[in-house]
Scaffold this motif. Sequence first.
Motif, PDB file in Angstrom:
ATOM      1  N   ASN A 143       0.540  -1.778   8.110  1.00 19.10           N
ATOM      2  CA  ASN A 143       1.783  -1.319   7.485  1.00 19.10           C
ATOM      3  C   ASN A 143       1.435  -0.515   6.223  1.00 19.10           C
ATOM      4  OD1 ASN A 143       4.267  -0.932   6.312  1.00 19.10           O
ATOM      5  ND2 ASN A 143       4.912  -3.071   6.441  1.00 19.10           N
ATOM      6  N   PRO A 144       1.652   0.801   6.236  1.00 16.51           N
ATOM      7  CA  PRO A 144       1.276   1.628   5.084  1.00 16.51           C
ATOM      8  C   PRO A 144       2.433   1.884   4.110  1.00 16.51           C
ATOM      9  CG  PRO A 144       1.829   3.045   6.918  1.00 16.51           C
ATOM     10  CD  PRO A 144       2.125   1.633   7.370  1.00 16.51           C
ATOM     11  N   VAL A 145       3.575   1.260   4.363  1.00 12.44           N
ATOM     12  CA  VAL A 145       4.790   1.569   3.601  1.00 12.44           C
ATOM     13  C   VAL A 145       4.829   0.749   2.311  1.00 12.44           C
ATOM     14  CG1 VAL A 145       7.312   1.556   3.656  1.00 12.44           C
ATOM     15  CG2 VAL A 145       6.008   2.096   5.735  1.00 12.44           C
ATOM     16  N   PRO A 146       5.048   1.356   1.168  1.00 11.89           N
ATOM     17  CA  PRO A 146       5.207   0.590  -0.085  1.00 11.89           C
ATOM     18  C   PRO A 146       6.393  -0.369   0.027  1.00 11.89           C
ATOM     19  CG  PRO A 146       4.881   2.915  -0.548  1.00 11.89           C
ATOM     20  CD  PRO A 146       5.100   2.807   0.933  1.00 11.89           C
TER      21      PRO A 146
ATOM     22  N   ASN B 161       1.909  -3.753  -1.815  1.00 20.64           N
ATOM     23  CA  ASN B 161       1.264  -3.612  -0.510  1.00 20.64           C
ATOM     24  C   ASN B 161      -0.030  -2.828  -0.684  1.00 20.64           C
ATOM     25  OD1 ASN B 161       0.478  -3.308   2.124  1.00 20.64           O
ATOM     26  ND2 ASN B 161       2.152  -1.919   2.709  1.00 20.64           N
TER      27      ASN B 161
ATOM     28  N   SER C 182      -0.753   0.389   1.343  1.00 19.11           N
ATOM     29  CA  SER C 182      -0.117   1.671   1.057  1.00 19.11           C
ATOM     30  C   SER C 182      -1.114   2.630   0.410  1.00 19.11           C
ATOM     31  CB  SER C 182       1.094   1.475   0.132  1.00 19.11           C
ATOM     32  OG  SER C 182       0.672   0.972  -1.137  1.00 19.11           O
TER      33      SER C 182
ATOM     34  N   ARG D 282      -6.905   1.106   3.496  1.00 19.10           N
ATOM     35  CA  ARG D 282      -6.770   1.117   4.960  1.00 19.10           C
ATOM     36  C   ARG D 282      -8.068   1.594   5.603  1.00 19.10           C
ATOM     37  NH1 ARG D 282      -1.920   3.939   3.861  1.00 19.10           N
ATOM     38  NH2 ARG D 282      -2.662   5.784   4.996  1.00 19.10           N
TER      39      ARG D 282
ATOM     40  N   ALA E  68       9.510  -1.658   4.956  1.00 13.79           N
ATOM     41  CA  ALA E  68       9.539  -1.725   3.492  1.00 13.79           C
ATOM     42  C   ALA E  68       9.986  -3.086   2.976  1.00 13.79           C
ATOM     43  CB  ALA E  68      10.451  -0.628   2.938  1.00 13.79           C
TER      44      ALA E  68
ATOM     45  N   ASN F 120       1.979  -7.206   6.668  1.00 15.03           N
ATOM     46  CA  ASN F 120       1.007  -6.176   6.292  1.00 15.03           C
ATOM     47  C   ASN F 120       0.168  -5.718   7.472  1.00 15.03           C
ATOM     48  OD1 ASN F 120       1.178  -8.138   3.715  1.00 15.03           O
ATOM     49  ND2 ASN F 120       0.822  -6.044   3.008  1.00 15.03           N
TER      50      ASN F 120
ATOM     51  N   VAL G 143       7.259   1.532  11.873  1.00 16.53           N
ATOM     52  CA  VAL G 143       6.482   2.083  10.765  1.00 16.53           C
ATOM     53  C   VAL G 143       6.682   3.585  10.648  1.00 16.53           C
ATOM     54  CG1 VAL G 143       4.117   2.652  10.066  1.00 16.53           C
ATOM     55  CG2 VAL G 143       4.730   0.280  10.582  1.00 16.53           C
TER      56      VAL G 143
ATOM     57  N   TYR H 217       7.136   5.891   7.473  1.00 16.28           N
ATOM     58  CA  TYR H 217       5.870   6.440   6.966  1.00 16.28           C
ATOM     59  C   TYR H 217       5.661   7.868   7.451  1.00 16.28           C
ATOM     60  CZ  TYR H 217       0.817   7.168   6.643  1.00 16.28           C
ATOM     61  OH  TYR H 217      -0.424   7.688   6.398  1.00 16.28           O
TER      62      TYR H 217
ATOM     63  N   VAL I 150      -3.745   3.899  10.120  1.00 19.68           N
ATOM     64  CA  VAL I 150      -2.569   3.069  10.355  1.00 19.68           C
ATOM     65  C   VAL I 150      -2.796   2.200  11.587  1.00 19.68           C
ATOM     66  CG1 VAL I 150      -0.130   3.139  11.039  1.00 19.68           C
ATOM     67  CG2 VAL I 150      -0.926   4.524   9.139  1.00 19.68           C
TER      68      VAL I 150
END
Length: 948
Positions: free
Chosen positions: A97-100, A106, A109, A114, A247, A252, A283, A287, A327
Amino acid sequence: MAKISSKLLIIGFIASILLLPSLVLPAEAQTAPKGPYVDKIIYFQLPSDEEAIAKIQTGEAHMRWWGLRTLEAVKRAQEAGLSILEAPSGAYDILVNPVPFREGFNPFSIPEIREALHYLIDRSFIANEILKGLAVPRWTLHRSFSPDYVRNIVFMKNLETKYAYDFEKAKMMIFEAMGKAGATFEEGKWMYQGKPVVIKFSIRVEDLRKSIGDYISTQLEKVGFTVERMYQRAAVAFSIVYSGDPAEGAWNLYTEGWAYTGISAYEDTDAYFYYVSPGTDAVHTVYKPSPLLVDVATRLNEGKYADLEERAALVRAANELALKDAVRIFLVDQLEPFPYSKSLQPGVSDLYAGPYGMLFGRSMRFVDKVGGEAKIGSRVMFVSAYLAMPGSGGGTDIGFNWLFDGLVFNNIFDPGVWVHPHTGRYMPIRTTFTVQTGGVNVPEDALKWSWEQNKWIPVGKDVTAESKVTFTATLGKWHDGTPVSKEDIMMFIYEILGIATPESPIYDPAAIAPGVQTFTNTFKGIRWLSDNTYEIYLDYTHPDETFIAAQADVFPLMPWQLYALVNALYEDKKAAFSETTAQELGVTQIDLTKGDTLPLLKEYFDKLAPSYVHPAVRDFVKDPSPRWNALKAFSEKYGHYLVMSGPFYIERVDPVAAQVILAAFRDYPYTADKWDYLLKPRVPSISIEAPTEVIPGLQALINVTSRVEGKPYSDLDVQYVLEDPTGVVVDSGSATLKAPGLFAIELTKETTSKLAAGIYRLTVIGVGAEAALAAIKTTPLNVIPQLEFILREVGKEVGGVKEDISKKLESEIMSIEEELTKKIEGVQANLADALKAVASGVDKMATSLADSLKVVASGIDQTNTAVAEVRAALSELRSAVTDLKGTQTTTTQGLESTLASLEDSIDALSNRVLEVSTYALAAIGVAVVAIIIAIITPLIALRARKPA
């Protein structure tokens, strides 16, 4: 339509060459019926390996369309008398999960953290220790035996080396990025704004992904993260990961898995599907990847490249950018063992998918009969909605998107074209095709859809397209008995365009599959030549014309009136196509077979039937009532509304019993044996004959043999890659065909001169013309130092000289010995005469010696007698002297002195006689020994020289 993806279905659980059983024909040949061989498929839940083995053994099941999870289970199945079909049909990865997060921190992010996961995770450990060899490590978008991987193998190998396991590097990258983000490292734990940095890890518990999740959690804890291991089953994980807002901070990481439902010669959609498409997961609805990754993935997805060289550059760029984006962290490809009864003959197996392939169910049969009920197990049932929209069955959130449900979809639908199960190129299913590409004029009377006018309109003048595909369809019938017709095709095109067009009333951004997006972006028009022949014009091209046909395929999944029905539900916001949109609207996802949608469908059916005609088919339908009446009759008979055109139809859906009954559709246009020619793939097997050592500066030759069904096979491309001990590619190229089935790899002296000493790895890849799955073999090459080779060769030369000298000396010695032997034989004769003379002389010497011994002995005896007599006389004289002692003292004293002196003389004389006798005897003994030596010595010398 945009091509129905042959690729991937995301699966609840989660791969070498497909191992197929020998083809077993029925004992009594029978005419193949229309539709499938079997009468029914009873598809039911069979979750555990133990239960699957037991039920197949007792005949309560015939196969499970889900692989055994462990080698121990495979062994138990074989011991129970079950057969095993193996296919590289699965893969594991980690979805990141790359979303703040709206609340909280996180760390993923941060792109560098990553990317560090690549180095933190030991993929070989997962493949070998956790999956026990039923998997191979994977880094790239493409599987290590896939056509796209093989075409770019040097680049792919270097990427794998770049991202190889390196814990210390991962730690360094994480520490640097966390520090820059404002986190602190306190007592071995990362803290952010006074709180521990917690990784919420959604770990699936139903299979070995639990062990994978635990391993990765431990690795994360080693670098200071606090990990919350959220052990979850499918339903819970899906709702959080795929349907929830990324979000929100609910997760994570997720242990994701994929199943492959078809091999592909060109995986153009993969980069877009995994790393860009909002239709793949929640996601990517939020993202936004790097613009460069989006551009590269989109160009591949839409075929925006001039030739294969440009495409290869895009493939390499996509892989490099995807690994950096991170991701999705691919971990392994699986080799799945599927258990089945010996009473069942498996159907056509896709080289990637095995029984997950579309043709498998429709071509499987019993060994001894045509017909019968095949009882097929599934791990779970009813994970996704039963809805056949454009993009369904391809992993997109729009119906049949999970494997277990997708296997039902495989048997009830027909596409116009589909991937060949062995080559990965597209072949006709319900449509034949011809392709013209390189720029064409679109006829003015071709039709396109106008959203403004809500109808089909002519494209007009001066319209061009990159390609034209002419299809001739075998239309056949729908499951409700009505004929498939041109209005169904026109409605299906409307559905494709509508889902992906924002101004459309049925637009659903969460339901857009990559192929749907590409079709929408490139469609220029359709032109009808007859009721079953039509032309599709696209601004799409591809080096392989079958892929153009696949992108242009618009053979419909459902009849037009059924699309009109579900569209009405969606337009009124009573239900939605995708699960994501349904949750956003607070409504149910449309399912045509069960659940809350059925009453809504009945309500809207009553509103529309029997007279409603959708605008997309208004110009083609005269009387809609037969269609609506047929749909009503079907729904009343079977209890659902899902009408399609494949070889099976759904007879019954039973959520309580967790099973679906598929019945043979005997009005299907093809007979069951249509696909029998595909039962045995011609995948070559290769072997390598390599030198035991490679010497820098000298040519090295490696022979590669190729065989199919035990016979030499030459119709394949053989490539090789040579990696140094660190994994860096130092040479690559193609092998040369030398004889039938025999290829040669030449490492030139210029190549070998650059090699340092060590153990190198040679990988040989063979791809046959009749099967796209690569046959791969590896072998070590031992490169030895030049000096070692030179010294060894010099040693060989010296050894050779020594051997020559030895042989010559041996020859000379033998010659000399032969000559000496002859001389010795002559000497022996002479010595024999001489010995006779010696023997005669010895006899005389012995006689003379005996006489001498007698004389000496006599003399000694006489002397000893005389000495004894003297001693006696002296004894008498001493007695007389003793008598005189009393009167003649002085006189007797003189006599005693004289007697003592005489006695001493006698003793000395006696001792002298003894010495003389001793010396005499010794001299005689020496004489005897001398005589013996004189006799024996010549005999010993003669014996030593006698040849053996």
